[in-house]
Design a protein around this motif. Structure first.
Motif, PDB file in Angstrom:
ATOM      1  N   GLY A 171       5.926   2.779  -2.195  1.00  0.00           N
ATOM      2  CA  GLY A 171       7.547   3.927  -2.390  1.00  0.00           C
ATOM      3  C   GLY A 171       7.676   3.514  -3.842  1.00  0.00           C
ATOM      4  N   GLY A 172       9.208   3.125  -4.376  1.00  0.00           N
ATOM      5  CA  GLY A 172      10.272   3.022  -5.424  1.00  0.00           C
ATOM      6  C   GLY A 172       9.736   1.250  -5.697  1.00  0.00           C
ATOM      7  N   GLY A 173       9.493   0.760  -4.672  1.00  0.00           N
ATOM      8  CA  GLY A 173       8.454  -0.994  -4.592  1.00  0.00           C
ATOM      9  C   GLY A 173       9.716  -1.891  -4.192  1.00  0.00           C
ATOM     10  N   GLY A 174      11.057  -1.266  -2.802  1.00  0.00           N
ATOM     11  CA  GLY A 174      12.210  -2.098  -2.524  1.00  0.00           C
ATOM     12  C   GLY A 174      11.044  -4.094  -1.738  1.00  0.00           C
ATOM     13  N   LYS A 175      10.424  -3.531  -1.041  1.00  0.00           N
ATOM     14  CA  LYS A 175       9.264  -4.611  -0.306  1.00  0.00           C
ATOM     15  C   LYS A 175       8.745  -4.701  -1.267  1.00  0.00           C
ATOM     16  CE  LYS A 175      10.079  -2.438   3.731  1.00  0.00           C
ATOM     17  NZ  LYS A 175      10.603  -1.010   3.632  1.00  0.00           N
ATOM     18  N   ARG A 192       7.057   8.630  -6.848  1.00  0.00           N
ATOM     19  CA  ARG A 192       8.122   7.670  -6.358  1.00  0.00           C
ATOM     20  C   ARG A 192       7.388   6.263  -6.822  1.00  0.00           C
ATOM     21  NH1 ARG A 192       8.815   8.429   0.467  1.00  0.00           N
ATOM     22  NH2 ARG A 192       9.024  10.892  -0.519  1.00  0.00           N
ATOM     23  N   TYR A 229       1.451  -1.420   0.053  1.00  0.00           N
ATOM     24  CA  TYR A 229       0.601   0.054   0.057  1.00  0.00           C
ATOM     25  C   TYR A 229       0.753   1.369   0.336  1.00  0.00           C
ATOM     26  CZ  TYR A 229      -3.703   3.187   1.246  1.00  0.00           C
ATOM     27  OH  TYR A 229      -4.734   4.343   1.053  1.00  0.00           O
ATOM     28  N   CYS A 230       1.910   1.384   0.776  1.00  0.00           N
ATOM     29  CA  CYS A 230       2.616   2.054   0.358  1.00  0.00           C
ATOM     30  C   CYS A 230       3.971   1.670   0.141  1.00  0.00           C
ATOM     31  CB  CYS A 230       3.234   2.720   2.018  1.00  0.00           C
ATOM     32  SG  CYS A 230       2.070   3.129   2.964  1.00  0.00           S
ATOM     33  N   VAL A 273      -1.239  10.172  10.614  1.00  0.00           N
ATOM     34  CA  VAL A 273      -1.422   9.672   9.124  1.00  0.00           C
ATOM     35  C   VAL A 273      -0.579   7.965   9.229  1.00  0.00           C
ATOM     36  CG1 VAL A 273       0.298   9.806   7.670  1.00  0.00           C
ATOM     37  CG2 VAL A 273       0.198  11.879   8.185  1.00  0.00           C
ATOM     38  N   HIS A 303       0.580   0.205  -4.675  1.00  0.00           N
ATOM     39  CA  HIS A 303       0.415   1.663  -4.177  1.00  0.00           C
ATOM     40  C   HIS A 303       0.856   2.334  -3.891  1.00  0.00           C
ATOM     41  CE1 HIS A 303      -3.326   4.585  -3.268  1.00  0.00           C
ATOM     42  NE2 HIS A 303      -2.386   5.038  -2.546  1.00  0.00           N
ATOM     43  N   ASP A 304       0.840   4.081  -4.487  1.00  0.00           N
ATOM     44  CA  ASP A 304       1.229   4.680  -3.241  1.00  0.00           C
ATOM     45  C   ASP A 304       0.026   6.055  -3.659  1.00  0.00           C
ATOM     46  OD1 ASP A 304       4.757   4.682  -1.591  1.00  0.00           O
ATOM     47  OD2 ASP A 304       3.593   6.979  -2.441  1.00  0.00           O
ATOM     48  N   ALA A 305       0.406   6.709  -2.724  1.00  0.00           N
ATOM     49  CA  ALA A 305      -0.611   8.164  -2.639  1.00  0.00           C
ATOM     50  C   ALA A 305       0.115   8.791  -2.791  1.00  0.00           C
ATOM     51  CB  ALA A 305       0.103   8.392  -0.562  1.00  0.00           C
ATOM     52  N   SER A 306       1.992   9.687  -3.888  1.00  0.00           N
ATOM     53  CA  SER A 306       2.106   9.902  -4.302  1.00  0.00           C
ATOM     54  C   SER A 306       2.900   8.955  -6.020  1.00  0.00           C
ATOM     55  CB  SER A 306       4.032  10.014  -3.613  1.00  0.00           C
ATOM     56  OG  SER A 306       4.663  10.501  -4.899  1.00  0.00           O
TER      57      SER A 306
HETATM   58  C1  LIG Z   1       8.691   4.331   3.735  1.00  0.00           C
HETATM   59  S1  LIG Z   1       7.860   4.642   3.138  1.00  0.00           S
HETATM   60  C2  LIG Z   1       7.702   3.154   1.898  1.00  0.00           C
HETATM   61  C3  LIG Z   1       9.303   2.579   1.231  1.00  0.00           C
HETATM   62  C4  LIG Z   1       8.749   1.454   0.251  1.00  0.00           C
HETATM   63  N1  LIG Z   1       7.492   0.736   1.017  1.00  0.00           N
HETATM   64  C5  LIG Z   1      10.119   0.382   0.098  1.00  0.00           C
HETATM   65  O1  LIG Z   1      10.347  -0.402   0.657  1.00  0.00           O
HETATM   66  O2  LIG Z   1      10.851   1.140  -0.404  1.00  0.00           O
HETATM   67  C6  LIG Z   1       6.470   5.593   2.843  1.00  0.00           C
HETATM   68  C7  LIG Z   1       5.487   6.003   1.287  1.00  0.00           C
HETATM   69  O3  LIG Z   1       4.252   6.052   2.497  1.00  0.00           O
HETATM   70  C8  LIG Z   1       3.524   6.700   0.764  1.00  0.00           C
HETATM   71  N2  LIG Z   1       2.536   7.463   1.479  1.00  0.00           N
HETATM   72  C9  LIG Z   1       2.563   8.471   2.445  1.00  0.00           C
HETATM   73  N3  LIG Z   1       1.198   8.866   2.988  1.00  0.00           N
HETATM   74  C10 LIG Z   1       0.555   8.283   2.582  1.00  0.00           C
HETATM   75  C11 LIG Z   1      -0.930   7.392   2.179  1.00  0.00           C
HETATM   76  N4  LIG Z   1      -1.832   7.880   2.876  1.00  0.00           N
HETATM   77  N5  LIG Z   1      -1.347   6.872   1.847  1.00  0.00           N
HETATM   78  C12 LIG Z   1      -0.464   5.682   1.098  1.00  0.00           C
HETATM   79  N6  LIG Z   1       0.938   5.765   0.742  1.00  0.00           N
HETATM   80  C13 LIG Z   1       1.210   6.995   1.362  1.00  0.00           C
HETATM   81  C14 LIG Z   1       4.919   7.765   1.044  1.00  0.00           C
HETATM   82  O4  LIG Z   1       4.360   8.436  -0.379  1.00  0.00           O
HETATM   83  C15 LIG Z   1       5.797   6.833   0.820  1.00  0.00           C
HETATM   84  O5  LIG Z   1       6.119   6.705  -0.695  1.00  0.00           O
END
Ligand SMILES: C[S@@+](CC[C@H](N)C(=O)[O-])C[C@H]1O[C@@H](n2cnc3c(N)ncnc32)[C@H](O)[C@@H]1O
Length: 392
Positions: free
Chosen positions: A231-235, A256, A228-229, A321, A250-253
């Motif tokens: 980011g760059g998709g590492g996980k 990313r 769900y978060c 958040v 999925h990511d809010a941004s």
């Molecule tokens: C800790 S990082 C994720 C790192 C990623 N999972 C990885 O392993 O590289 C948190 C991510 O949550 C996203 N984010 C922040 N608020 C969010 C929301 N309300 N819904 C979904 N993603 C959100 C941010 O854009 C950010 O990319």
């Protein structure tokens, strides 16, 4: 550049950071304006800056001030070096020490504990609350550089074959006990991204704690899994390396996730991207990973300027958040499905307390598994709680 010129460059960059510029931006600005600096110079200046940020308070104390110059004087003193050897004023070296700077030569054994920990004072009680007797060791670990770790894409190649491949580019590695597919780089880490093994998707850069977290996830073979978060998709990539399943990121941004298709292709896996609206309209998932935005306290070795910027208000905003994301994810999990909540935080407020609140508000859920890692385990600090929804 001479060693002294590198220190002078670090001083200028640190002053910009102390005035409010993000570390990466200050470094990039300097590099753009310093075309004469070769890649070794840039790497050395970056190391000076990041080392100084990790140990900002203790180096400042040893250097008798809070400026970039004082912190770099303290950095040299912390290594038992006399700053006068580099602060000569010759060529591009920093100006010689003033009488006051020479006089400010404190006895390191008198450094107050709070200064020596190199942690902002307000956060120390929170680290102690969460880690008790281990807190001092954790603070000390955060004062040092993090090792570079790789994750071997075991879909493509075994661990030993990947090590051989890396060795062909003079990159030396050793396995790490925290995660099965992890390699710690022991020589020539800076060559990784140019190596054939990296280019061919045999290895990814990923912290060993992050890998251990993914290895602990109960991934349903053949199921529907949402990052769900992402980011760059590492996980996402690490999960896809473990099981064959339908992966959605999925990511809010959305920005990313822009490199995710290319990274997935390189790794030989398929990961679909989805917007929030698409998720809400679609079928529920067997497992949702919520790798939420957090303080990053567990990774402060890698982003040490965050250590000094972070404050109690930012913590409260993050906690809100995170709770909101947990609620959104809860509604995307199928009956009997799992919700994995993860942070790279060391703080109870973002970890244990979030889970307690969630469980107190959601009687049809229970906690199935918990993992808590700190830099004392070798990688970054991570927290994972796997929550399970009742079948009906
Ligand atoms: C800790 S990082 C994720 C790192 C990623 N999972 C990885 O392993 O590289 C948190 C991510 O949550 C996203 N984010 C922040 N608020 C969010 C929301 N309300 N819904 C979904 N993603 C959100 C941010 O854009 C950010 O990319």
């Amino acid at each position: 550049m001479t060693p002294a010129a590198r220190v002078a460059a670090a001083i200028g960059i640190l002053d910009e950071i102390f005035a409010g510029a993000p570390a990466e931006r200050a470094l990039t600005r300097w590099a753009r304006g310093s075309r004469f600096a070769g890649s070794k110079d840039r790497a050395a200046v970056r190391d000076h800056v990041f080392d100084a940020l990790r140990c900002r308070s203790s180096f400042g104390w040893l250097g008798g001030g809070e400026t970039g110059r004082a912190v770099m004087i303290g950095a040299l003193r912390s290594q038992g070096l006399a700053p006068e050897t580099l602060f000569t004023g010759e060529g591009h070296a920093p100006a010689p020490l003033s009488a006051a700077e020479r006089a400010a030569l404190p006895d390191p054994s008198e450094m107050p504990r709070a200064v020596a920990r190199d942690l902002p004072e307000w956060i120390w009680p929170l680290v102690q609350q969460a880690h008790g007797a281990a807190a001092d060791g954790i603070a000390e670990a955060l004062r040092h550089r993090a090792p570079v770790f790789l994750r071997v894409n075991t879909r493509k190649q075994g661990i030993e074959a990947a090590r051989e491949n890396l060795l062909a580019d003079n990159i030396e590695t050793r396995p790490h006990p925290l995660a099965q597919a992890a390699l710690e780089v022991t020589a020539n880490a800076r060559r990784v991204q140019a190596s054939a093994a990296y280019r061919d998707g045999l290895v990814e850069l990923q912290d060993v704690g992050s890998q251990a977290l993914v290895e602990a996830l109960p991934l349903p073979e053949g199921g529907r899994i949402l990052d769900y978060c992402a980011g760059g998709g590492g996980k996402s990539l690490a999960m896809a390396a473990r099981v064959t399943a339908e992966f959605v990121a999925h990511d809010a941004s959305a920005a990313r996730m822009k490199d995710l298709p290319e990274r997935a292709a390189r790794a030989g896996v398929e990961i679909r991207r989805a917007t929030g609206a698409e998720l809400r309209a679609g079928r529920p998932f067997d497992l949702v990973l919520a790798d939420v935005p957090c303080s990053g306290t567990g990774a402060w070795r890698r982003s040490p300027d965050s250590k000094w910027r972070f404050d109690a208000n930012a913590l409260q905003d993050l906690v809100d958040v995170q709770a909101g994301i947990l609620r959104s994810c809860r509604d995307l999990v199928s009956p009997g499905g799992g919700l994995a909540y993860a942070t790279c935080s060391l703080l109870d407020q973002e970890n244990r307390q979030q889970i307690e609140r969630f469980l107190s508000e959601n009687a049809d859920w229970h906690e199935e598994k918990r993992l808590s890692l700190t830099p004392l385990d070798g990688g970054d600090g991570f927290f994972l709680s796997v929550l399970r929804r009742k079948t009906e």
